[in-house]
Scaffold this motif. Structure first.
Motif, PDB file in Angstrom:
ATOM      1  N   ARG A   1       0.819  -1.202   0.000  1.00  0.00           N
ATOM      2  CA  ARG A   1       0.000   0.000   0.000  1.00  0.00           C
ATOM      3  C   ARG A   1       0.853   1.252   0.000  1.00  0.00           C
ATOM      4  O   ARG A   1       0.344   2.326  -0.224  1.00  0.00           O
ATOM      5  CB  ARG A   1      -0.950  -0.010   1.183  1.00  0.00           C
ATOM      6  N   LEU A   2       2.128   1.109   0.229  1.00  0.00           N
ATOM      7  CA  LEU A   2       3.003   2.270   0.256  1.00  0.00           C
ATOM      8  C   LEU A   2       3.503   2.665  -1.125  1.00  0.00           C
ATOM      9  O   LEU A   2       4.009   3.760  -1.315  1.00  0.00           O
ATOM     10  CB  LEU A   2       4.204   1.995   1.168  1.00  0.00           C
ATOM     11  N   VAL A   3       3.340   1.783  -2.108  1.00  0.00           N
ATOM     12  CA  VAL A   3       3.796   2.065  -3.474  1.00  0.00           C
ATOM     13  C   VAL A   3       2.811   3.041  -4.119  1.00  0.00           C
ATOM     14  O   VAL A   3       1.592   2.826  -4.061  1.00  0.00           O
ATOM     15  CB  VAL A   3       3.879   0.760  -4.293  1.00  0.00           C
ATOM     16  N   PRO A   4       3.288   4.124  -4.736  1.00  0.00           N
ATOM     17  CA  PRO A   4       2.381   5.081  -5.382  1.00  0.00           C
ATOM     18  C   PRO A   4       1.484   4.404  -6.427  1.00  0.00           C
ATOM     19  O   PRO A   4       1.919   3.509  -7.155  1.00  0.00           O
ATOM     20  CB  PRO A   4       3.332   6.072  -6.052  1.00  0.00           C
ATOM     21  N   HIS A   5       0.250   4.848  -6.464  1.00  0.00           N
ATOM     22  CA  HIS A   5      -0.755   4.236  -7.337  1.00  0.00           C
ATOM     23  C   HIS A   5      -0.304   4.166  -8.803  1.00  0.00           C
ATOM     24  O   HIS A   5      -0.565   3.180  -9.484  1.00  0.00           O
ATOM     25  CB  HIS A   5      -2.083   4.985  -7.224  1.00  0.00           C
ATOM     26  N   ALA A   6       0.373   5.189  -9.281  1.00  0.00           N
ATOM     27  CA  ALA A   6       0.757   5.251 -10.692  1.00  0.00           C
ATOM     28  C   ALA A   6       1.705   4.125 -11.104  1.00  0.00           C
ATOM     29  O   ALA A   6       1.680   3.692 -12.257  1.00  0.00           O
ATOM     30  CB  ALA A   6       1.402   6.599 -11.007  1.00  0.00           C
ATOM     31  N   ILE A   7       2.518   3.638 -10.181  1.00  0.00           N
ATOM     32  CA  ILE A   7       3.461   2.578 -10.539  1.00  0.00           C
ATOM     33  C   ILE A   7       3.139   1.242  -9.868  1.00  0.00           C
ATOM     34  O   ILE A   7       3.873   0.272 -10.027  1.00  0.00           O
ATOM     35  CB  ILE A   7       4.918   2.988 -10.215  1.00  0.00           C
ATOM     36  N   ARG A   8       2.048   1.183  -9.146  1.00  0.00           N
ATOM     37  CA  ARG A   8       1.694  -0.022  -8.396  1.00  0.00           C
ATOM     38  C   ARG A   8       1.548  -1.267  -9.279  1.00  0.00           C
ATOM     39  O   ARG A   8       2.178  -2.289  -8.978  1.00  0.00           O
ATOM     40  CB  ARG A   8       0.420   0.244  -7.598  1.00  0.00           C
ATOM     41  N   PRO A   9       0.756  -1.247 -10.362  1.00  0.00           N
ATOM     42  CA  PRO A   9       0.618  -2.474 -11.165  1.00  0.00           C
ATOM     43  C   PRO A   9       1.952  -2.977 -11.731  1.00  0.00           C
ATOM     44  O   PRO A   9       2.244  -4.171 -11.655  1.00  0.00           O
ATOM     45  CB  PRO A   9      -0.346  -2.076 -12.287  1.00  0.00           C
ATOM     46  N   ALA A  10       2.758  -2.079 -12.262  1.00  0.00           N
ATOM     47  CA  ALA A  10       4.040  -2.501 -12.829  1.00  0.00           C
ATOM     48  C   ALA A  10       4.953  -3.071 -11.751  1.00  0.00           C
ATOM     49  O   ALA A  10       5.683  -4.042 -11.988  1.00  0.00           O
ATOM     50  CB  ALA A  10       4.715  -1.323 -13.525  1.00  0.00           C
ATOM     51  N   THR A  11       4.916  -2.498 -10.563  1.00  0.00           N
ATOM     52  CA  THR A  11       5.735  -2.987  -9.458  1.00  0.00           C
ATOM     53  C   THR A  11       5.306  -4.388  -9.048  1.00  0.00           C
ATOM     54  O   THR A  11       6.140  -5.277  -8.835  1.00  0.00           O
ATOM     55  CB  THR A  11       5.638  -2.027  -8.253  1.00  0.00           C
ATOM     56  N   ILE A  12       4.014  -4.607  -8.956  1.00  0.00           N
ATOM     57  CA  ILE A  12       3.489  -5.921  -8.572  1.00  0.00           C
ATOM     58  C   ILE A  12       3.822  -6.957  -9.642  1.00  0.00           C
ATOM     59  O   ILE A  12       4.281  -8.061  -9.330  1.00  0.00           O
ATOM     60  CB  ILE A  12       1.972  -5.845  -8.317  1.00  0.00           C
ATOM     61  N   LEU A  13       3.605  -6.612 -10.909  1.00  0.00           N
ATOM     62  CA  LEU A  13       3.906  -7.558 -11.987  1.00  0.00           C
ATOM     63  C   LEU A  13       5.394  -7.890 -12.022  1.00  0.00           C
ATOM     64  O   LEU A  13       5.776  -9.048 -12.240  1.00  0.00           O
ATOM     65  CB  LEU A  13       3.439  -7.002 -13.332  1.00  0.00           C
ATOM     66  N   GLY A  14       6.245  -6.903 -11.805  1.00  0.00           N
ATOM     67  CA  GLY A  14       7.680  -7.149 -11.761  1.00  0.00           C
ATOM     68  C   GLY A  14       8.062  -8.077 -10.619  1.00  0.00           C
ATOM     69  O   GLY A  14       8.897  -8.969 -10.782  1.00  0.00           O
ATOM     70  N   ALA A  15       7.453  -7.882  -9.469  1.00  0.00           N
ATOM     71  CA  ALA A  15       7.732  -8.749  -8.321  1.00  0.00           C
ATOM     72  C   ALA A  15       7.268 -10.173  -8.599  1.00  0.00           C
ATOM     73  O   ALA A  15       7.984 -11.140  -8.315  1.00  0.00           O
ATOM     74  CB  ALA A  15       7.056  -8.195  -7.068  1.00  0.00           C
ATOM     75  N   LEU A  16       6.089 -10.326  -9.183  1.00  0.00           N
ATOM     76  CA  LEU A  16       5.587 -11.659  -9.508  1.00  0.00           C
ATOM     77  C   LEU A  16       6.469 -12.350 -10.542  1.00  0.00           C
ATOM     78  O   LEU A  16       6.674 -13.562 -10.484  1.00  0.00           O
ATOM     79  CB  LEU A  16       4.142 -11.581 -10.020  1.00  0.00           C
ATOM     80  N   ASP A  17       6.996 -11.593 -11.475  1.00  0.00           N
ATOM     81  CA  ASP A  17       7.842 -12.162 -12.520  1.00  0.00           C
ATOM     82  C   ASP A  17       9.123 -12.774 -11.951  1.00  0.00           C
ATOM     83  O   ASP A  17       9.712 -13.658 -12.556  1.00  0.00           O
ATOM     84  CB  ASP A  17       8.176 -11.088 -13.553  1.00  0.00           C
ATOM     85  N   SER A  18       9.523 -12.322 -10.767  1.00  0.00           N
ATOM     86  CA  SER A  18      10.767 -12.817 -10.173  1.00  0.00           C
ATOM     87  C   SER A  18      10.555 -13.987  -9.214  1.00  0.00           C
ATOM     88  O   SER A  18      11.528 -14.505  -8.669  1.00  0.00           O
ATOM     89  CB  SER A  18      11.484 -11.675  -9.455  1.00  0.00           C
ATOM     90  N   ILE A  19       9.324 -14.417  -9.012  1.00  0.00           N
ATOM     91  CA  ILE A  19       9.052 -15.499  -8.066  1.00  0.00           C
ATOM     92  C   ILE A  19       9.380 -16.847  -8.705  1.00  0.00           C
ATOM     93  O   ILE A  19       8.888 -17.167  -9.785  1.00  0.00           O
ATOM     94  CB  ILE A  19       7.582 -15.471  -7.598  1.00  0.00           C
ATOM     95  N   ALA A  20      10.193 -17.619  -8.010  1.00  0.00           N
ATOM     96  CA  ALA A  20      10.564 -18.955  -8.481  1.00  0.00           C
ATOM     97  C   ALA A  20       9.427 -19.945  -8.215  1.00  0.00           C
ATOM     98  O   ALA A  20       8.617 -19.730  -7.300  1.00  0.00           O
ATOM     99  CB  ALA A  20      11.825 -19.410  -7.757  1.00  0.00           C
ATOM    100  N   PRO A  21       9.343 -21.017  -8.997  1.00  0.00           N
ATOM    101  CA  PRO A  21       8.325 -22.047  -8.730  1.00  0.00           C
ATOM    102  C   PRO A  21       8.400 -22.533  -7.287  1.00  0.00           C
ATOM    103  O   PRO A  21       9.488 -22.756  -6.745  1.00  0.00           O
ATOM    104  CB  PRO A  21       8.689 -23.160  -9.715  1.00  0.00           C
ATOM    105  N   GLY A  22       7.248 -22.618  -6.660  1.00  0.00           N
ATOM    106  CA  GLY A  22       7.152 -23.039  -5.272  1.00  0.00           C
ATOM    107  C   GLY A  22       7.231 -21.901  -4.270  1.00  0.00           C
ATOM    108  O   GLY A  22       6.883 -22.073  -3.110  1.00  0.00           O
ATOM    109  N   ALA A  23       7.672 -20.732  -4.713  1.00  0.00           N
ATOM    110  CA  ALA A  23       7.758 -19.571  -3.830  1.00  0.00           C
ATOM    111  C   ALA A  23       6.426 -18.818  -3.829  1.00  0.00           C
ATOM    112  O   ALA A  23       5.569 -19.055  -4.677  1.00  0.00           O
ATOM    113  CB  ALA A  23       8.893 -18.648  -4.273  1.00  0.00           C
ATOM    114  N   ALA A  24       6.284 -17.906  -2.880  1.00  0.00           N
ATOM    115  CA  ALA A  24       5.026 -17.164  -2.753  1.00  0.00           C
ATOM    116  C   ALA A  24       5.297 -15.695  -2.467  1.00  0.00           C
ATOM    117  O   ALA A  24       6.387 -15.313  -2.045  1.00  0.00           O
ATOM    118  CB  ALA A  24       4.175 -17.756  -1.638  1.00  0.00           C
ATOM    119  N   MET A  25       4.272 -14.888  -2.712  1.00  0.00           N
ATOM    120  CA  MET A  25       4.312 -13.461  -2.422  1.00  0.00           C
ATOM    121  C   MET A  25       2.969 -13.077  -1.818  1.00  0.00           C
ATOM    122  O   MET A  25       1.923 -13.550  -2.271  1.00  0.00           O
ATOM    123  CB  MET A  25       4.546 -12.662  -3.707  1.00  0.00           C
ATOM    124  N   ILE A  26       2.992 -12.237  -0.800  1.00  0.00           N
ATOM    125  CA  ILE A  26       1.766 -11.710  -0.192  1.00  0.00           C
ATOM    126  C   ILE A  26       1.568 -10.288  -0.696  1.00  0.00           C
ATOM    127  O   ILE A  26       2.484  -9.464  -0.638  1.00  0.00           O
ATOM    128  CB  ILE A  26       1.853 -11.695   1.347  1.00  0.00           C
TER     129      ILE A  26
END
Length: 67
Positions: A1-26
């Motif tokens: 919730r601290l990430v500015p709204h304008a860059i929030r989707p790209a930040t989330i997608l970038g974080a998800l792109d780096s998750i290895a199989p079996g790993a998780a993100m909240i």
């Protein structure tokens, strides 16, 4: 919730792109991120299992597990 709204989707997608199989993100969001979930499904069909850990009204917490 601290990430500015304008860059929030790209930040989330970038974080998800780096998750290895079996790993998780909240993800903690101030609303139900339904449009983001559709975007994730379109970009990576079947790659993530999504579990709602909390469903408002103050926050939505989702766990994304990479398959």
């Amino acid at each position: 919730r601290l990430v500015p709204h304008a860059i929030r989707p790209a930040t989330i997608l970038g974080a998800l792109d780096s998750i290895a199989p079996g790993a998780a993100m909240i993800l903690v969001a101030p609303h139900d991120p339904v449009p983001l979930l559709a975007q994730i499904h379109d970009r990576w069909p079947g790659r993530f299992r999504t579990d709602y850990l909390e469903s408002g009204p103050e926050a939505w917490r989702l766990r994304f597990v990479a398959d």
